[in-house]
Design a protein around this motif. Sequence first.
Motif, PDB file in Angstrom:
ATOM      1  N   LYS A  17       0.553  -1.558  -0.024  1.00 35.46           N
ATOM      2  CA  LYS A  17      -0.279  -0.008   0.017  1.00 35.46           C
ATOM      3  C   LYS A  17       1.203   1.308   0.399  1.00 35.46           C
ATOM      4  CE  LYS A  17      -3.044  -2.916   1.345  1.00 35.46           C
ATOM      5  NZ  LYS A  17      -3.550  -3.462   0.052  1.00 35.46           N
ATOM      6  N   ASP A  18       0.618   2.283  -0.538  1.00 30.54           N
ATOM      7  CA  ASP A  18       0.691   3.603  -0.542  1.00 30.54           C
ATOM      8  C   ASP A  18       0.469   4.005   0.878  1.00 30.54           C
ATOM      9  OD1 ASP A  18       2.098   3.711  -2.421  1.00 30.54           O
ATOM     10  OD2 ASP A  18       0.639   4.432  -3.980  1.00 30.54           O
ATOM     11  N   ILE A  19       1.740   5.152   1.357  1.00 30.59           N
ATOM     12  CA  ILE A  19       0.848   5.557   2.057  1.00 30.59           C
ATOM     13  C   ILE A  19       0.415   7.361   2.843  1.00 30.59           C
ATOM     14  CG2 ILE A  19       1.415   6.014   5.457  1.00 30.59           C
ATOM     15  CD1 ILE A  19       1.221   2.892   4.490  1.00 30.59           C
ATOM     16  N   ALA A  20      -0.281   7.541   2.536  1.00 28.42           N
ATOM     17  CA  ALA A  20      -0.744   9.029   2.511  1.00 28.42           C
ATOM     18  C   ALA A  20      -0.394   9.257   4.477  1.00 28.42           C
ATOM     19  CB  ALA A  20      -1.787   9.249   2.585  1.00 28.42           C
ATOM     20  N   LEU A  21       0.726  10.144   5.028  1.00 31.05           N
ATOM     21  CA  LEU A  21       1.150   9.638   5.845  1.00 31.05           C
ATOM     22  C   LEU A  21       0.847  11.218   7.085  1.00 31.05           C
ATOM     23  CD1 LEU A  21       3.768   8.530   7.225  1.00 31.05           C
ATOM     24  CD2 LEU A  21       4.133  10.323   8.254  1.00 31.05           C
ATOM     25  N   ALA A  22      -0.066  11.280   8.256  1.00 27.28           N
ATOM     26  CA  ALA A  22      -0.012  12.388   8.961  1.00 27.28           C
ATOM     27  C   ALA A  22       0.312  12.033  10.419  1.00 27.28           C
ATOM     28  CB  ALA A  22      -2.024  12.148   8.950  1.00 27.28           C
ATOM     29  N   ASN A  23       0.216  10.511  10.454  1.00 30.59           N
ATOM     30  CA  ASN A  23       1.203  10.531  11.926  1.00 30.59           C
ATOM     31  C   ASN A  23       2.088  10.668  11.461  1.00 30.59           C
ATOM     32  OD1 ASN A  23       1.739   6.799  13.020  1.00 30.59           O
ATOM     33  ND2 ASN A  23       0.786   8.911  14.411  1.00 30.59           N
ATOM     34  N   LYS A  24       2.969  11.564  12.177  1.00 34.24           N
ATOM     35  CA  LYS A  24       4.563  11.878  12.382  1.00 34.24           C
ATOM     36  C   LYS A  24       5.069  11.254  13.027  1.00 34.24           C
ATOM     37  CE  LYS A  24       2.480  16.029  12.758  1.00 34.24           C
ATOM     38  NZ  LYS A  24       2.790  17.723  12.876  1.00 34.24           N
ATOM     39  N   GLU A  25       4.678  10.761  14.026  1.00 33.67           N
ATOM     40  CA  GLU A  25       4.974  10.069  15.143  1.00 33.67           C
ATOM     41  C   GLU A  25       5.860   8.956  14.700  1.00 33.67           C
ATOM     42  OE1 GLU A  25       1.066  11.067  15.378  1.00 33.67           O
ATOM     43  OE2 GLU A  25       1.293  12.427  16.947  1.00 33.67           O
ATOM     44  N   THR A  26       4.801   8.089  13.792  1.00 33.69           N
ATOM     45  CA  THR A  26       5.843   7.227  13.480  1.00 33.69           C
ATOM     46  C   THR A  26       7.069   7.451  12.411  1.00 33.69           C
ATOM     47  OG1 THR A  26       3.604   6.112  12.516  1.00 33.69           O
ATOM     48  CG2 THR A  26       5.487   5.446  11.105  1.00 33.69           C
ATOM     49  N   LEU A  27       6.947   8.908  11.405  1.00 29.55           N
ATOM     50  CA  LEU A  27       7.827   9.052  10.860  1.00 29.55           C
ATOM     51  C   LEU A  27       9.864   8.974  11.546  1.00 29.55           C
ATOM     52  CD1 LEU A  27       7.784  10.697   7.348  1.00 29.55           C
ATOM     53  CD2 LEU A  27       8.766   8.116   8.411  1.00 29.55           C
ATOM     54  N   VAL A  28       9.193  10.096  12.956  1.00 29.92           N
ATOM     55  CA  VAL A  28      10.233  10.408  13.725  1.00 29.92           C
ATOM     56  C   VAL A  28      10.344   9.233  14.573  1.00 29.92           C
ATOM     57  CG1 VAL A  28      10.225  11.722  15.728  1.00 29.92           C
ATOM     58  CG2 VAL A  28       8.752  12.656  14.092  1.00 29.92           C
ATOM     59  N   THR A  29      10.208   8.428  14.832  1.00 30.90           N
ATOM     60  CA  THR A  29      10.047   7.151  15.787  1.00 30.90           C
ATOM     61  C   THR A  29      10.662   6.291  14.990  1.00 30.90           C
ATOM     62  OG1 THR A  29       8.154   6.171  15.833  1.00 30.90           O
ATOM     63  CG2 THR A  29       9.283   7.077  17.740  1.00 30.90           C
ATOM     64  N   ALA A  30       9.897   5.869  13.989  1.00 28.43           N
ATOM     65  CA  ALA A  30      10.759   5.194  12.941  1.00 28.43           C
ATOM     66  C   ALA A  30      11.563   5.058  11.745  1.00 28.43           C
ATOM     67  CB  ALA A  30       9.548   3.947  12.731  1.00 28.43           C
ATOM     68  N   VAL A  56       6.644   1.485  -2.528  1.00 28.46           N
ATOM     69  CA  VAL A  56       5.559   1.896  -2.427  1.00 28.46           C
ATOM     70  C   VAL A  56       5.726   3.747  -1.904  1.00 28.46           C
ATOM     71  CG1 VAL A  56       4.760   0.084  -1.521  1.00 28.46           C
ATOM     72  CG2 VAL A  56       5.106   1.819  -0.122  1.00 28.46           C
ATOM     73  N   LYS A  57       4.844   4.109  -1.829  1.00 31.77           N
ATOM     74  CA  LYS A  57       5.234   5.547  -1.438  1.00 31.77           C
ATOM     75  C   LYS A  57       4.709   6.591  -0.568  1.00 31.77           C
ATOM     76  CE  LYS A  57       2.744   6.681  -6.066  1.00 31.77           C
ATOM     77  NZ  LYS A  57       3.282   6.114  -7.379  1.00 31.77           N
ATOM     78  N   ILE A  58       5.536   7.212   0.061  1.00 31.75           N
ATOM     79  CA  ILE A  58       5.380   7.272   1.144  1.00 31.75           C
ATOM     80  C   ILE A  58       4.508   9.481   0.616  1.00 31.75           C
ATOM     81  CG2 ILE A  58       5.389   8.637   3.237  1.00 31.75           C
ATOM     82  CD1 ILE A  58       5.839   5.449   3.337  1.00 31.75           C
ATOM     83  N   LEU A  59       3.843   9.289   0.793  1.00 29.78           N
ATOM     84  CA  LEU A  59       3.015  10.522   0.123  1.00 29.78           C
ATOM     85  C   LEU A  59       2.005  11.348   1.688  1.00 29.78           C
ATOM     86  CD1 LEU A  59       0.630   8.617  -1.799  1.00 29.78           C
ATOM     87  CD2 LEU A  59       2.310  10.698  -2.458  1.00 29.78           C
ATOM     88  N   PRO A  60       3.516  12.678   2.250  1.00 29.66           N
ATOM     89  CA  PRO A  60       3.099  13.534   3.454  1.00 29.66           C
ATOM     90  C   PRO A  60       1.786  13.969   3.374  1.00 29.66           C
ATOM     91  CG  PRO A  60       4.336  14.606   1.938  1.00 29.66           C
ATOM     92  CD  PRO A  60       4.068  13.087   1.246  1.00 29.66           C
ATOM     93  N   VAL A  61       1.344  14.130   4.560  1.00 27.00           N
ATOM     94  CA  VAL A  61       0.122  14.902   4.588  1.00 27.00           C
ATOM     95  C   VAL A  61       0.033  15.876   5.014  1.00 27.00           C
ATOM     96  CG1 VAL A  61      -3.181  15.052   5.659  1.00 27.00           C
ATOM     97  CG2 VAL A  61      -1.883  12.995   4.087  1.00 27.00           C
ATOM     98  N   ASP A  62       0.834  15.908   6.377  1.00 24.94           N
ATOM     99  CA  ASP A  62       1.284  16.813   7.553  1.00 24.94           C
ATOM    100  C   ASP A  62       0.950  18.688   6.387  1.00 24.94           C
ATOM    101  OD1 ASP A  62       2.150  18.410   9.417  1.00 24.94           O
ATOM    102  OD2 ASP A  62       3.705  17.256  10.300  1.00 24.94           O
TER     103      ASP A  62
END
Length: 380
Positions: A115-128, A141-147
């Motif tokens: 799956k591509d990820i439309a990522l709002a959950n910033k805590e996931t990227l900060v920690t992992a 897959v694409k990480i598409l920023p929502v922030d």
Amino acid sequence: MKRIAILGSTGSIGTQTLEVVENNQDIQVTALAAGSNIRLLEEQIRKFHPTLACVWDEKKAAELRTNIADLSVKVVSGMDGLLEVAVQPEAEILVTAIVGMIGIRPTIAAMKAGKDIALANKETLVTAGHIIMPLAKEVGVKILPVDSEHSAIFQSLNGEDKKAIDKILLTASGGPFRGWTKEQLAGVRPEDALKHPNWTMGRKITIDSSTMVNKGLEVMEARWLFGVEMDQVQVVVQPQSVIHSMVQFADGAVIAQLGTPDMKLPIQYALYYPERRFLPGERLDFAKLGSITFENPDMEVFRGLKLAYKAGKRGGSLPTVYNAANECAVGKFLNREISYLTIIDMIEGAMEHHRVVENPDVDAILAAERETYEYIESRW
Ligand SMILES: NC(=O)C1=CN([C@@H]2O[C@H](COP(=O)(O)OP(=O)(O)OC[C@H]3O[C@@H](n4cnc5c(N)ncnc54)[C@H](OP(=O)(O)O)[C@@H]3O)[C@@H](O)[C@H]2O)C=CC1
Ligand SMILES: CC(=O)[C@@H](O)[C@H](O)COP(=O)(O)O
Ligand SMILES: [Mn+2]
């Protein structure tokens, strides 16, 4: 037809994602997940017809099963339920609109399922971020920023060579206490900090904006998303939240994305990328706006931002400790158990106490999170 699943559908980003769905004819919601708000989740199920729903709390999940017994929707619960939503075969994009580090495992599972990820959950990227970004490349897959800021950077980089980035100019509103002294901040109550000057958001991120920890998390988020060094991300206070962020290139050119503060724009951009679609809503009126102003952040008063640079530069498990201590402290502040300034004292104390684990895997990240909570409970 696009098919999406949403983790955190009842929150600020989740409900705005569903508004975007409503405004478009060619998008289908296949699965929804929420924490405990089964009243709103039921409304969403009846309106958007997903085939799978998850409620974190098993008791509430059982209640929802009874309430929607007339529908053929599978209702799951807990982490297994979130993982089932994340990998549901029907969805092609997972919107991570859930709050906190609980997003890490479902995000990774969804990526591994293609799956591509439309990522709002910033805590996931900060920690992992050190796991997520290489994994995205590996599985294609694409990480598409929502922030909003990261979407602005992503839009500013469209068609550009990332190697030509000189620095990222990450804009910050400065929050409701911009210009305040430490003495003034001492008496801040939850209801004061929950008044963001420009954005209506969930409670946790609103408190983070007021302490500028949100901006600290966003510096680390940008570093992973765009493959730059921490020192290449400069925070610029722009109190009107009209410039959502900018990129300065090797030749000195600065490209920015501007717009009214409306999260539906970055959400829709992520869902339809690279297509840019019509979005109803207010447009910027520059004459009415009059001026756009800039300041440097005050990192002595807003120490949370300074600590984020320290955590991000040191890396390993330290960003997890920064984030986990903040999550724990913000919860306590909202429950009126600690004072406002104690939020940052807890982050600093937990970071000083922690022995850094290099290149932590998911288990080590979650262990560092647990230990941080335990340390805060024992020390304060
Ligand atoms: N709001 C905004 O404008 C922006 C938010 N973000 C980021 O997006 C994320 C979401 O923020 P926001 O929408 O404001 O947060 P909210 O608090 O408004 O919403 C959080 C959502 O997550 C759900 N949730 C919480 N815990 C669980 C759980 N254990 N299992 C399943 N679902 C759960 C909530 O469900 P329930 O309602 O049932 O509790 C709710 O649907 C955060 O990482 C934030 O930093 C980034 C940029 C802007
Ligand atoms: C809408 C959004 O993306 C938030 O993260 C917002 O940017 C918070 O604003 P500040 O943290 O700049 O106050
Ligand atoms: Mn933001």
